[in-house]
Design a protein around this motif. Sequence first.
Motif, PDB file in Angstrom:
ATOM      1  N   THR A 166      25.543  72.512 -84.106  1.00 21.68           N
ATOM      2  CA  THR A 166      26.196  73.859 -84.698  1.00 21.68           C
ATOM      3  C   THR A 166      27.708  74.028 -84.098  1.00 21.68           C
ATOM      4  O   THR A 166      28.071  75.272 -84.202  1.00 21.68           O
ATOM      5  N   GLY A 167      28.394  72.981 -83.494  1.00 24.35           N
ATOM      6  CA  GLY A 167      29.850  73.482 -83.158  1.00 24.35           C
ATOM      7  C   GLY A 167      30.480  72.450 -82.716  1.00 24.35           C
ATOM      8  O   GLY A 167      29.875  71.019 -82.563  1.00 24.35           O
ATOM      9  N   HIS A 168      31.462  72.439 -82.082  1.00 19.41           N
ATOM     10  CA  HIS A 168      32.232  71.122 -81.771  1.00 19.41           C
ATOM     11  C   HIS A 168      31.735  70.865 -80.371  1.00 19.41           C
ATOM     12  O   HIS A 168      31.335  71.293 -79.577  1.00 19.41           O
ATOM     13  N   LEU A 169      31.953  69.540 -80.189  1.00 21.45           N
ATOM     14  CA  LEU A 169      31.565  68.645 -79.004  1.00 21.45           C
ATOM     15  C   LEU A 169      32.521  68.244 -78.060  1.00 21.45           C
ATOM     16  O   LEU A 169      33.722  68.203 -78.546  1.00 21.45           O
ATOM     17  N   GLY A 170      32.347  68.138 -76.926  1.00 20.30           N
ATOM     18  CA  GLY A 170      33.302  67.387 -75.866  1.00 20.30           C
ATOM     19  C   GLY A 170      34.129  68.522 -75.220  1.00 20.30           C
ATOM     20  O   GLY A 170      34.798  67.936 -74.191  1.00 20.30           O
ATOM     21  N   ASN A 171      34.133  69.620 -75.693  1.00 13.13           N
ATOM     22  CA  ASN A 171      35.207  70.517 -75.028  1.00 13.13           C
ATOM     23  C   ASN A 171      34.965  70.726 -73.689  1.00 13.13           C
ATOM     24  O   ASN A 171      35.781  70.880 -72.829  1.00 13.13           O
TER      25      ASN A 171
END
Length: 333
Positions: A166-171
């Motif tokens: 559901t969203g960006h990864l790794g941040n």
Amino acid sequence: MKISKLGEFGIIQDLIAPEFKELVQQHMTGIGDDCAIIPINDKTSHIFTTDMLVENRHFLRGKISPFQLGYKSLAVNLSDIAAMGGTPRASYLSLGLPSDIEISWVEEFMKGYKSLSAEFNVPLLGGDTTSSDDTIIINVGVNGEIHHEKIKRRSEARSGDLICVTGHLGNSAAGLKMLLSDIPVSTANEDILLQHLMPRPHVPEGLWLAESKSVHAMIDLSDGIGSDLMHILKASGVAAHIALEKLPFSDALVRLAQDQNWEAQELAVSGGEDYVLLLTVSADAYENMAKSFRESFNSALYCIGSIEKAAPRVRYTYNGKEQDSSKTGFRHF
Ligand code: ADP
Ligand code: MG
């Protein structure tokens, strides 16, 4: 033998869970999912989760403000409620505090905790407070509610399902690296750091996804895809294929990773604390679902792979080429 030989999940599986099997009543779900489930009537279940944050293990006192830590302590618990598709109702906060902590530190911590409580209308209803020797210890519990038929368990993934996030990864992992390497904060990278310090729990997304029968299994990403996807695979008795080139990264992360020579894929697979939801969905329902997800949340429901019929393991490819799968996510002990 020392507990380090077993690891976090070995301790839970071998030393803790088996002792209580006979006490767990029919229809209750105990150890092994993001929340415990206790039916209260023929429609609704209570769900409950608890998570601990230990200084120097989960946070460094000098690297996170008390406001952010208060927010994050509740956020990681609300994220487990989101992972079931449930509605959070109340929270419980236990604090172990060294006696030299400033009053203003506790005031700021509670302000951060309150700000997220107010956002989701979740009152703090109890807890415990004690002194501790040197380190701050925080434990939060959250209970919530869910309709039986809407519960999303780890054990429902089916071969042929698509795997979505559901969203960006790794941040968050990149934000942690920024803190540890003292990388100066700029307008270009401050959002990355903020996602590590104050992750937004995907409660609205969880509730939205719970409405669909085409969503089968769900978990929140606390330890990285490598580790958290394996929980779904083991609970469901299936395997997964992850196409690494499909992992969604923010533009800011791509730039930062380039500048610092970090591998974004590795941050997503073995780094933790993104607190977005990972779910499996019927392949034929994905396109429509992604379209209405975008309409509702103004962001994408990213497809990153698929579920396969095989013994639990994750197979990684990059543009079709098989990749090393030894990166398995954050582990305690
Ligand atoms: P999450 O990352 O979703 O918070 P964990 O990986 O921490 O979940 O825990 C996995 C499962 O083991 C959960 O169902 C959790 O409730 C259970 N668990 C972890 N530690 C203990 C413990 N000390 N006693 C009982 N259950 C535990
Ligand atoms: Mg979880």
